[in-house]
Design a protein around this motif. Structure first.
Motif, PDB file in Angstrom:
ATOM      1  N   THR A 132      38.175  35.419  35.404  1.00  0.00           N
ATOM      2  CA  THR A 132      37.430  35.286  34.155  1.00  0.00           C
ATOM      3  C   THR A 132      35.951  35.144  34.487  1.00  0.00           C
ATOM      4  O   THR A 132      35.585  34.328  35.335  1.00  0.00           O
ATOM      5  CB  THR A 132      37.899  34.051  33.359  1.00  0.00           C
ATOM      6  OG1 THR A 132      39.287  34.174  33.093  1.00  0.00           O
ATOM      7  CG2 THR A 132      37.139  33.919  32.051  1.00  0.00           C
ATOM      8  N   VAL A 133      35.121  35.940  33.848  1.00  0.00           N
ATOM      9  CA  VAL A 133      33.668  35.839  33.998  1.00  0.00           C
ATOM     10  C   VAL A 133      33.135  34.953  32.875  1.00  0.00           C
ATOM     11  O   VAL A 133      33.427  35.181  31.705  1.00  0.00           O
ATOM     12  CB  VAL A 133      32.999  37.224  33.934  1.00  0.00           C
ATOM     13  CG1 VAL A 133      31.479  37.090  34.047  1.00  0.00           C
ATOM     14  CG2 VAL A 133      33.532  38.128  35.028  1.00  0.00           C
ATOM     15  N   HIS A 134      32.371  33.926  33.236  1.00  0.00           N
ATOM     16  CA  HIS A 134      31.762  33.000  32.277  1.00  0.00           C
ATOM     17  C   HIS A 134      30.261  33.268  32.245  1.00  0.00           C
ATOM     18  O   HIS A 134      29.624  33.370  33.294  1.00  0.00           O
ATOM     19  CB  HIS A 134      31.990  31.547  32.708  1.00  0.00           C
ATOM     20  CG  HIS A 134      33.423  31.171  32.825  1.00  0.00           C
ATOM     21  ND1 HIS A 134      34.053  30.338  31.934  1.00  0.00           N
ATOM     22  CD2 HIS A 134      34.368  31.508  33.749  1.00  0.00           C
ATOM     23  CE1 HIS A 134      35.316  30.167  32.286  1.00  0.00           C
ATOM     24  NE2 HIS A 134      35.526  30.866  33.385  1.00  0.00           N
TER      25      HIS A 134
ATOM     26  N   ARG B  31      39.993  29.610  30.955  1.00  0.00           N
ATOM     27  CA  ARG B  31      39.920  28.421  30.115  1.00  0.00           C
ATOM     28  C   ARG B  31      38.458  28.042  29.954  1.00  0.00           C
ATOM     29  O   ARG B  31      37.626  28.372  30.804  1.00  0.00           O
ATOM     30  CB  ARG B  31      40.725  27.265  30.695  1.00  0.00           C
ATOM     31  CG  ARG B  31      40.270  26.769  32.033  1.00  0.00           C
ATOM     32  CD  ARG B  31      41.270  25.729  32.538  1.00  0.00           C
ATOM     33  NE  ARG B  31      40.919  25.236  33.839  1.00  0.00           N
ATOM     34  CZ  ARG B  31      40.300  24.083  34.069  1.00  0.00           C
ATOM     35  NH1 ARG B  31      39.950  23.322  33.070  1.00  0.00           N
ATOM     36  NH2 ARG B  31      40.038  23.696  35.283  1.00  0.00           N
ATOM     37  N   PRO B  32      38.128  27.366  28.847  1.00  0.00           N
ATOM     38  CA  PRO B  32      36.718  27.085  28.577  1.00  0.00           C
ATOM     39  C   PRO B  32      36.118  26.097  29.572  1.00  0.00           C
ATOM     40  O   PRO B  32      36.759  25.136  29.967  1.00  0.00           O
ATOM     41  CB  PRO B  32      36.736  26.507  27.158  1.00  0.00           C
ATOM     42  CG  PRO B  32      38.127  26.033  26.936  1.00  0.00           C
ATOM     43  CD  PRO B  32      39.016  26.890  27.775  1.00  0.00           C
ATOM     44  N   LEU B  33      34.891  26.371  29.959  1.00  0.00           N
ATOM     45  CA  LEU B  33      34.089  25.451  30.764  1.00  0.00           C
ATOM     46  C   LEU B  33      32.698  25.404  30.139  1.00  0.00           C
ATOM     47  O   LEU B  33      32.219  26.403  29.596  1.00  0.00           O
ATOM     48  CB  LEU B  33      33.993  25.900  32.223  1.00  0.00           C
ATOM     49  CG  LEU B  33      35.257  25.754  33.066  1.00  0.00           C
ATOM     50  CD1 LEU B  33      35.053  26.398  34.428  1.00  0.00           C
ATOM     51  CD2 LEU B  33      35.634  24.291  33.237  1.00  0.00           C
TER      52      LEU B  33
ATOM     53  N   VAL C 245      30.578  31.895  27.321  1.00  0.00           N
ATOM     54  CA  VAL C 245      31.397  32.972  26.765  1.00  0.00           C
ATOM     55  C   VAL C 245      32.228  33.540  27.904  1.00  0.00           C
ATOM     56  O   VAL C 245      31.716  33.778  29.000  1.00  0.00           O
ATOM     57  CB  VAL C 245      30.496  34.058  26.140  1.00  0.00           C
ATOM     58  CG1 VAL C 245      31.318  35.251  25.668  1.00  0.00           C
ATOM     59  CG2 VAL C 245      29.676  33.474  25.000  1.00  0.00           C
ATOM     60  N   ARG C 246      33.532  33.775  27.645  1.00  0.00           N
ATOM     61  CA  ARG C 246      34.432  34.217  28.707  1.00  0.00           C
ATOM     62  C   ARG C 246      34.895  35.654  28.462  1.00  0.00           C
ATOM     63  O   ARG C 246      35.134  36.047  27.338  1.00  0.00           O
ATOM     64  CB  ARG C 246      35.660  33.307  28.783  1.00  0.00           C
ATOM     65  CG  ARG C 246      35.307  31.859  28.918  1.00  0.00           C
ATOM     66  CD  ARG C 246      36.510  30.962  29.155  1.00  0.00           C
ATOM     67  NE  ARG C 246      37.673  31.169  28.344  1.00  0.00           N
ATOM     68  CZ  ARG C 246      37.848  30.676  27.121  1.00  0.00           C
ATOM     69  NH1 ARG C 246      36.888  29.972  26.554  1.00  0.00           N
ATOM     70  NH2 ARG C 246      38.967  30.888  26.458  1.00  0.00           N
ATOM     71  N   ARG C 247      35.040  36.413  29.579  1.00  0.00           N
ATOM     72  CA  ARG C 247      35.589  37.768  29.508  1.00  0.00           C
ATOM     73  C   ARG C 247      36.571  37.963  30.658  1.00  0.00           C
ATOM     74  O   ARG C 247      36.366  37.445  31.749  1.00  0.00           O
ATOM     75  CB  ARG C 247      34.477  38.807  29.608  1.00  0.00           C
ATOM     76  CG  ARG C 247      33.516  38.767  28.431  1.00  0.00           C
ATOM     77  CD  ARG C 247      32.546  39.889  28.467  1.00  0.00           C
ATOM     78  NE  ARG C 247      33.253  41.156  28.287  1.00  0.00           N
ATOM     79  CZ  ARG C 247      32.648  42.306  28.010  1.00  0.00           C
ATOM     80  NH1 ARG C 247      31.346  42.359  27.902  1.00  0.00           N
ATOM     81  NH2 ARG C 247      33.333  43.417  27.868  1.00  0.00           N
ATOM     82  N   THR C 248      37.603  38.747  30.400  1.00  0.00           N
ATOM     83  CA  THR C 248      38.603  39.040  31.434  1.00  0.00           C
ATOM     84  C   THR C 248      38.828  40.543  31.551  1.00  0.00           C
ATOM     85  O   THR C 248      39.923  41.004  31.833  1.00  0.00           O
ATOM     86  CB  THR C 248      39.947  38.346  31.109  1.00  0.00           C
ATOM     87  OG1 THR C 248      40.399  38.805  29.834  1.00  0.00           O
ATOM     88  CG2 THR C 248      39.815  36.841  31.110  1.00  0.00           C
ATOM     89  N   ASP C 249      37.771  41.323  31.328  1.00  0.00           N
ATOM     90  CA  ASP C 249      37.893  42.786  31.354  1.00  0.00           C
ATOM     91  C   ASP C 249      38.242  43.303  32.741  1.00  0.00           C
ATOM     92  O   ASP C 249      38.012  42.635  33.753  1.00  0.00           O
ATOM     93  CB  ASP C 249      36.566  43.432  30.946  1.00  0.00           C
ATOM     94  CG  ASP C 249      36.162  43.073  29.534  1.00  0.00           C
ATOM     95  OD1 ASP C 249      36.908  42.330  28.880  1.00  0.00           O
ATOM     96  OD2 ASP C 249      35.102  43.519  29.100  1.00  0.00           O
TER      97      ASP C 249
END
Length: 200
Positions: free
Chosen positions: A102-104, A58-60, A77-81
């Motif tokens: 999730t990496v922010h 979720r956005p932070l 920017v978020r990634r869930t790779d």
């Protein structure tokens, strides 16, 4: 992977159906739900980046306060790779499942010289830190470290924090524990105070 304390708290809550919910909740690290970080790194002479991981996608936002007191808000920017790694024991999984973290990443461009404060707001309160952009003629304190492996990780982190460096450089062999998840959870928990003081 949850940090060890969070995993223990979850297991306790399931076993006792919440009879000591306050105790279980207190076991979580104060920056939860941020699972790793935040940490900063310089990407150019006048630009940096702040990174952190969460369990939820979720956005932070990151609030950045400049030396003059001005504020700007940056959405990460978020990634869930997937993240793959090699490990010596074949029975351990070698791929982290997509969507389990999730990496922010928030870009912080055009930083003028001086001390910049950053803040990430979470459900349990803000997580804050700072970084200093030095002028060309300013002296700087650099902490260089390597082999920060158990059982001395916490003592090394405390010594670095006490030196109040402007930047921390790591030469490798960051951390090895019984499995990859615990390795990184333990390292980020121990080095959290250092990463809030200076780019890493």
């Amino acid at each position: 992977g949850l940090p060890d304390a969070a995993a223990d708290a979850g297991a306790d809550a399931a076993a006792d159906a919440g009879t000591d919910a306050a105790v279980d909740a207190a076991a979580l690290p104060p920056e939860y739900p941020i699972s790793k970080g935040p940490w900063t790194r310089w990407t150019a002479r006048d630009a940096a980046e702040i990174r952190f991981e969460t369990f939820e996608d979720r956005p932070l936002t990151v609030t950045l306060t400049g030396p003059d007191g001005s504020e700007r808000v940056v959405e990460a920017v978020r990634r869930t790779d997937d993240v793959s790694w090699r490990w010596a024991v074949d029975s351990w999984p070698t791929v982290d499942q997509a969507g389990t973290y999730t990496v922010h990443r928030a870009a912080l461009p055009e930083l003028s010289p001086g001390t910049w404060r950053w803040r990430v707001d979470t459900d349990t309160g803000p997580v804050e830190g700072e970084l200093r952009r030095l002028a060309p003629d300013e002296a700087m304190t650099v902490a260089w470290v390597a082999d920060t492996m158990w059982p001395l990780t916490e003592q090394v982190a405390e010594a670095i924090a006490a030196a109040a460096p402007d930047v921390v450089l790591h030469g490798g062999d960051i951390q090895y524990r019984s499995n990859p998840g615990d390795t990184w959870n333990g390292f980020f928990q121990a080095f959290g105070p250092v990463m809030r003081q200076a780019p890493f």
